[in-house]
Motif scaffolding. Sequence first.
Motif, PDB file in Angstrom:
ATOM      1  N   PRO A  17       0.828  -1.209   0.000  1.00 51.70           N
ATOM      2  CA  PRO A  17       0.000   0.000   0.000  1.00 51.70           C
ATOM      3  C   PRO A  17       0.860   1.255   0.000  1.00 51.70           C
ATOM      4  O   PRO A  17       1.942   1.282   0.578  1.00 51.70           O
ATOM      5  CB  PRO A  17      -0.796  -0.088   1.303  1.00 51.70           C
ATOM      6  CG  PRO A  17      -0.509  -1.405   1.893  1.00 51.70           C
ATOM      7  CD  PRO A  17       0.646  -2.011   1.191  1.00 51.70           C
ATOM      8  N   VAL A  61       0.219   5.567   0.316  1.00 47.89           N
ATOM      9  CA  VAL A  61      -0.680   6.696   0.526  1.00 47.89           C
ATOM     10  C   VAL A  61       0.126   7.966   0.304  1.00 47.89           C
ATOM     11  O   VAL A  61       1.172   8.156   0.916  1.00 47.89           O
ATOM     12  CB  VAL A  61      -1.282   6.684   1.950  1.00 47.89           C
ATOM     13  CG1 VAL A  61      -2.200   7.880   2.152  1.00 47.89           C
ATOM     14  CG2 VAL A  61      -2.032   5.381   2.196  1.00 47.89           C
ATOM     15  N   GLU A  76      -1.442   8.423   8.069  1.00 52.18           N
ATOM     16  CA  GLU A  76      -1.373   7.301   9.021  1.00 52.18           C
ATOM     17  C   GLU A  76      -2.704   6.570   9.106  1.00 52.18           C
ATOM     18  O   GLU A  76      -2.750   5.335   9.117  1.00 52.18           O
ATOM     19  CB  GLU A  76      -0.950   7.809  10.400  1.00 52.18           C
ATOM     20  CG  GLU A  76       0.464   8.329  10.451  1.00 52.18           C
ATOM     21  CD  GLU A  76       0.767   9.114  11.719  1.00 52.18           C
ATOM     22  OE1 GLU A  76       1.961   9.177  12.068  1.00 52.18           O
ATOM     23  OE2 GLU A  76      -0.166   9.685  12.338  1.00 52.18           O
ATOM     24  N   PHE A 102      -3.397   4.637   5.754  1.00 49.36           N
ATOM     25  CA  PHE A 102      -2.495   3.486   5.633  1.00 49.36           C
ATOM     26  C   PHE A 102      -2.912   2.373   6.594  1.00 49.36           C
ATOM     27  O   PHE A 102      -2.949   1.200   6.227  1.00 49.36           O
ATOM     28  CB  PHE A 102      -1.049   3.908   5.899  1.00 49.36           C
ATOM     29  CG  PHE A 102      -0.050   2.827   5.599  1.00 49.36           C
ATOM     30  CD1 PHE A 102       0.397   2.634   4.301  1.00 49.36           C
ATOM     31  CD2 PHE A 102       0.430   1.999   6.601  1.00 49.36           C
ATOM     32  CE1 PHE A 102       1.310   1.640   4.011  1.00 49.36           C
ATOM     33  CE2 PHE A 102       1.340   0.996   6.326  1.00 49.36           C
ATOM     34  CZ  PHE A 102       1.777   0.815   5.023  1.00 49.36           C
ATOM     35  N   THR A 150      -4.055  -1.425   5.436  1.00 50.72           N
ATOM     36  CA  THR A 150      -3.308  -2.608   5.877  1.00 50.72           C
ATOM     37  C   THR A 150      -4.119  -3.507   6.797  1.00 50.72           C
ATOM     38  O   THR A 150      -3.809  -4.690   6.935  1.00 50.72           O
ATOM     39  CB  THR A 150      -1.996  -2.210   6.582  1.00 50.72           C
ATOM     40  OG1 THR A 150      -2.291  -1.349   7.675  1.00 50.72           O
ATOM     41  CG2 THR A 150      -1.053  -1.519   5.602  1.00 50.72           C
TER      42      THR A 150
END
Length: 147
Positions: free
Chosen positions: A59, A61, A80, A83, A87
């Motif tokens: 991933p 971002v 944050e 992400f 995940t």
Amino acid sequence: MSGDRNVTRREFVSTSAATCVATAFPASLVVGTGTVPGVGPVAPLAGPPAVHTKRAVEPLVISDVSGFRYKNGGPENSVERAFRGITEGEDVLDALIAGVNIPELDPDETGIGFGGLPNADGVVQLDSCCMHGPKKQAGGVAALEGV
């Protein structure tokens, strides 16, 4: 074209265009003689086209500075949060929207959302766009007022 000959702009452009055509259209797509107009004969493809298969992707971002700077009083910034959501298996679009909501709801962020300042005409307007890659869907709005 030899090294000691001057090339005219017309020759440069036509040669460049012909080269682009030759690389864009493989010989198997050229009908008839196996030549590209303006270029000449082209070699046939070496084999069948490559087959792309799905594979795991890390991933990623990406955000402007507001995604890092503003936390709206919480423990995470926009990047944050997005992400973490991705995940942890959250739908990609839902995770990104949850992340974007953090700076948009922060009254200290004056570029977007709740604390956004008006444009040069003194009007607060909303522009937004979003794409959901896995579902291949997208949408956007521009110059919305009164929201």
